[in-house]
Design a protein around this motif. Structure first.
Motif, PDB file in Angstrom:
ATOM      1  N   MET A  99      14.043   3.453  10.806  1.00  0.00           N
ATOM      2  CA  MET A  99      14.752   4.763  10.208  1.00  0.00           C
ATOM      3  C   MET A  99      16.047   4.297   9.598  1.00  0.00           C
ATOM      4  SD  MET A  99      14.996   7.280  13.354  1.00  0.00           S
ATOM      5  CE  MET A  99      13.592   8.769  13.643  1.00  0.00           C
TER       6      MET A  99
ATOM      7  N   LYS B 196       8.330  11.892   6.206  1.00  0.00           N
ATOM      8  CA  LYS B 196       8.118  12.893   7.171  1.00  0.00           C
ATOM      9  C   LYS B 196       6.584  12.559   7.842  1.00  0.00           C
ATOM     10  CE  LYS B 196       8.334  17.832   7.934  1.00  0.00           C
ATOM     11  NZ  LYS B 196       8.582  19.011   7.385  1.00  0.00           N
TER      12      LYS B 196
ATOM     13  N   VAL C 203       7.926  12.435  21.618  1.00  0.00           N
ATOM     14  CA  VAL C 203       7.446  13.551  20.778  1.00  0.00           C
ATOM     15  C   VAL C 203       6.170  14.095  21.323  1.00  0.00           C
ATOM     16  CG1 VAL C 203       8.188  11.926  18.838  1.00  0.00           C
ATOM     17  CG2 VAL C 203       6.050  11.882  19.654  1.00  0.00           C
TER      18      VAL C 203
ATOM     19  N   THR D 189      15.835  13.705  11.353  1.00  0.00           N
ATOM     20  CA  THR D 189      15.213  13.982  12.734  1.00  0.00           C
ATOM     21  C   THR D 189      16.011  14.674  13.911  1.00  0.00           C
ATOM     22  OG1 THR D 189      14.057  11.666  12.493  1.00  0.00           O
ATOM     23  CG2 THR D 189      14.127  12.537  14.720  1.00  0.00           C
TER      24      THR D 189
ATOM     25  N   THR E 176       7.023  16.391  16.976  1.00  0.00           N
ATOM     26  CA  THR E 176       7.964  17.218  17.361  1.00  0.00           C
ATOM     27  C   THR E 176       9.088  16.546  18.585  1.00  0.00           C
ATOM     28  OG1 THR E 176       6.989  19.315  16.848  1.00  0.00           O
ATOM     29  CG2 THR E 176       8.826  19.463  18.244  1.00  0.00           C
ATOM     30  N   VAL E 177      10.262  16.309  18.220  1.00  0.00           N
ATOM     31  CA  VAL E 177      11.084  15.524  19.139  1.00  0.00           C
ATOM     32  C   VAL E 177      11.458  16.142  20.323  1.00  0.00           C
ATOM     33  CG1 VAL E 177      13.091  14.015  19.380  1.00  0.00           C
ATOM     34  CG2 VAL E 177      11.740  13.935  17.042  1.00  0.00           C
TER      35      VAL E 177
ATOM     36  N   LEU F 155      12.266   7.822  20.738  1.00  0.00           N
ATOM     37  CA  LEU F 155      11.707   9.076  20.505  1.00  0.00           C
ATOM     38  C   LEU F 155      10.730   9.658  21.420  1.00  0.00           C
ATOM     39  CD1 LEU F 155      12.766   8.310  17.603  1.00  0.00           C
ATOM     40  CD2 LEU F 155      11.364  10.291  16.643  1.00  0.00           C
TER      41      LEU F 155
ATOM     42  N   ALA G 193      10.211  14.291  13.602  1.00  0.00           N
ATOM     43  CA  ALA G 193      10.343  12.952  13.338  1.00  0.00           C
ATOM     44  C   ALA G 193      10.195  12.596  11.845  1.00  0.00           C
ATOM     45  CB  ALA G 193       9.462  12.024  13.994  1.00  0.00           C
ATOM     46  N   HIS G 194      11.460  12.068  11.293  1.00  0.00           N
ATOM     47  CA  HIS G 194      11.437  11.211  10.044  1.00  0.00           C
ATOM     48  C   HIS G 194      11.608   9.898  10.054  1.00  0.00           C
ATOM     49  CE1 HIS G 194      11.978  15.712   9.196  1.00  0.00           C
ATOM     50  NE2 HIS G 194      11.859  15.319   7.868  1.00  0.00           N
ATOM     51  N   TYR G 195      10.855   9.226   9.209  1.00  0.00           N
ATOM     52  CA  TYR G 195      10.971   7.610   9.349  1.00  0.00           C
ATOM     53  C   TYR G 195      11.433   7.159   7.909  1.00  0.00           C
ATOM     54  CZ  TYR G 195       9.016   8.352  13.809  1.00  0.00           C
ATOM     55  OH  TYR G 195       8.509   8.816  14.969  1.00  0.00           O
TER      56      TYR G 195
ATOM     57  N   LEU H  61      15.677  12.031  22.382  1.00  0.00           N
ATOM     58  CA  LEU H  61      16.122  11.046  21.506  1.00  0.00           C
ATOM     59  C   LEU H  61      16.949  10.244  22.186  1.00  0.00           C
ATOM     60  CD1 LEU H  61      16.419  11.058  17.743  1.00  0.00           C
ATOM     61  CD2 LEU H  61      17.848   9.535  18.903  1.00  0.00           C
TER      62      LEU H  61
END
Lengths: 150, 150
Positions: free
Chosen positions: B49, B75, B102, B57, B85-86, B100, B63-65, B89
């Motif tokens: 990330m 995404k 998730v 995120t 869906t987190v 994360l 979650a986005h990386y 974290l």
């Protein structure tokens, strides 16, 4: 070190199947190592391995990493006694990360702060900014005593 | 993106306590992200990330990386439907990695090969060399169909 890793194949499909383990080391010569407790799956730490650390780990069954700050091989737990015995080692689809399932000796702690896991803080939003709250404050050893000679 | 991460403190003790989340991005501007299933702790994947992915995120809970190969925000699950869906974290002692937990939507798979986890192969020694054996070959989706438009 007797294991010599072959170069990763350029063919993506070959990289994703069974066959020789061909770790994809980054520009610094490292792969990411994710470490969980073999007993319950708890995430303990994230570290890095160069080819020597990875070969030593596979050959001896004891986790070895590469310390980027000290620029040398790091036999985890050599000072604290919290050696990690590897019960299973896996790799991911593109072979640039490994997953170690370990049994931790000594104080059963993997964080230099004395906690079981390095991931002892959770992120939360507070007034639009990201803050950290401690979710595990149990110390398995006193770092000032354990690392006093280092 | 509204979250702006403060620079990490030079004081090691401050970095390890509660307080502002000050991720330590590497030379490429990235932190390592370890992703487990919130339901049972299974390790699903390891990704990276940048500040934007991390802020997205935290702000959206999805979650986005950062895709290093495509050099852009990723995404996760946008194509396959397997959005993450987190639920929690966390960060580690030196704040250069995040964890994360998730809940995975769609086919409940996080690997582009269609498997639940990217870690579907175990390393074993065979004649002194490291080999990979497939330990999970259950495909939750057919990659050739799901990614046909990409």
């Amino acid at each position: 070190m007797t294991i010599e890793f072959q170069a990763a194949p350029s063919d993506k499909t070959a990289l994703e199947e069974r066959g020789p383990f061909t770790p994809r080391f980054d520009e610094a010569g490292l792969v990411t190592a994710v470490v969980t407790d073999a007993s319950d799956g708890q995430l303990l730490m994230v570290a890095h391995m160069n080819a020597e650390a990875l070969a030593l780990t596979i050959e001896t069954g004891i986790a070895h990493y590469y310390s980027r700050s000290r620029a040398k091989i790091w036999k985890k737990g050599e000072t604290s006694g919290n050696l990690q015995t590897v019960t299973e080692l896996l790799t991911d689809c593109d072979q640039d990360a490994v997953w170690l399932k370990v049994s931790v000796g000594g104080h059963a702690a993997s964080c230099h702060t004395g906690r079981r896991s390095c991931f002892y803080r959770a992120v939360s939003l507070l007034d639009g900014q990201a803050h950290l709250e401690v979710v595990d404050d149990e110390r398995h050893f006193d770092p000032t005593q354990v690392y006093s000679g280092s």
